[in-house]
Design a protein around this motif. Sequence first.
Motif, short mmCIF file in Angstrom:
data_model
loop_
_atom_site.label_atom_id
_atom_site.label_comp_id
_atom_site.label_asym_id
_atom_site.label_seq_id
_atom_site.Cartn_x
_atom_site.Cartn_y
_atom_site.Cartn_z
N ALA A 146 0.81 -1.22 0.00
CA ALA A 146 0.00 0.00 0.00
C ALA A 146 0.84 1.27 0.00
CB ALA A 146 -0.94 0.00 1.21
N GLN A 147 2.02 1.22 0.60
CA GLN A 147 2.87 2.41 0.67
C GLN A 147 3.34 2.86 -0.70
OE1 GLN A 147 5.95 1.21 3.39
NE2 GLN A 147 4.79 1.79 5.19
N GLN A 149 1.64 3.30 -3.17
CA GLN A 149 0.60 4.10 -3.81
C GLN A 149 0.43 5.48 -3.17
OE1 GLN A 149 -0.98 2.59 -6.74
NE2 GLN A 149 0.99 1.65 -6.20
N HIS A 150 1.46 5.96 -2.49
CA HIS A 150 1.32 7.24 -1.78
C HIS A 150 1.05 8.41 -2.72
CE1 HIS A 150 5.59 7.15 -2.92
NE2 HIS A 150 5.52 8.46 -2.94
N LEU A 156 -5.78 5.86 -1.83
CA LEU A 156 -5.44 6.02 -0.41
C LEU A 156 -6.66 6.32 0.45
CD1 LEU A 156 -2.13 8.12 -0.56
CD2 LEU A 156 -2.41 5.64 -0.35
N LEU A 159 -7.86 3.87 3.07
CA LEU A 159 -7.18 3.75 4.36
C LEU A 159 -8.00 4.35 5.50
CD1 LEU A 159 -4.92 3.07 2.34
CD2 LEU A 159 -3.33 4.26 3.84
N ILE A 164 -3.97 0.22 5.96
CA ILE A 164 -3.28 -0.23 4.75
C ILE A 164 -3.63 -1.66 4.37
CG2 ILE A 164 -1.34 1.33 5.10
CD1 ILE A 164 0.28 -1.01 6.10
N LEU A 167 -6.01 -1.90 1.29
CA LEU A 167 -5.35 -1.63 0.02
C LEU A 167 -4.38 -2.75 -0.34
CD1 LEU A 167 -5.03 0.19 -2.38
CD2 LEU A 167 -3.46 1.65 -1.07
N THR A 208 -13.67 2.50 -1.03
CA THR A 208 -12.76 3.41 -1.72
C THR A 208 -13.55 4.54 -2.37
OG1 THR A 208 -11.22 1.60 -2.19
CG2 THR A 208 -10.98 3.60 -3.49
#
Length: 265
Positions: A146-147, A149-150, A156, A159, A164, A167, A208
């Motif tokens: 998931a990180q 996709q920052h 995001l 979240l 996380i 995702l 989402t």
Amino acid sequence: MKAKNILIALFSSVLLVFSFPNFIEKTTVVHTSFLIWIAWAPLFYLVIKAKNGKEAFFTGFSIAASFYLVSLYWLCNVKPMGNFAYVAWLLLCAYYGTLTGISAWAVRKLKGRPGIGYILSAPVIFTLAEFVREWAFSGWPVLTPAQSQHQFIPALQLLKFTGISGLNFLIFSVNVIIAMYVAGEKPVMKKFEGMAWLAIFIMLLFLTAAGNMPASVPSTTVKAALLQPNIDQNVNWDANYREYNMKIYKSLYDKVAAEKPDIYI
């Protein structure tokens, strides 16, 4: 491992490396972060094609360990640790590789059990493994899918509801679907595992979408100042340099104070 499988495993490791900040793009802006949506697919393909759990474990371990070795190379630059930094780097990557290997083994071993198929077991097990990796032994939540996709703000928003893990599940799901079709293991939605996965997947997509809806209450803007001192690791933890380090922070504070931020970080 056959030469073909070695190339597929290497391909997966390379895709994973370039899904995150790497030795080429060392900033937070990663133009290839979208690769995470296909980076795990070669690993899942090899797990599906594995002859047994042992082969699946070795596949997961080798791909993940290679990925972490390349992505966490900077740990060797933590100067206060001396030569132990190299030992810590190797041990940490081996530990992370083992977690992935165990996950791959579990997915392969569960194949054929009533009501359990790759479409459900792979996303669930790998998402749980990420959760364990982030919390076990105090954890270190770094390089979780998931990180990557920052920069993808719409994704995001999930979240807000699931953290996380939600995702991560979506990312693993897309990858395993790709792997199953390539491997000729088309998911059957009429079976329990297919229906269960579909229900979770649709719920996550709905959350989402809900997270991207305009806020129903007025929002406020907070101006934040991020202070990054970039202090040499050789003196960062030296008490004799405390005043020197604080002066660096003070100079950074003075530079942004005129902007009147609401918070300093």
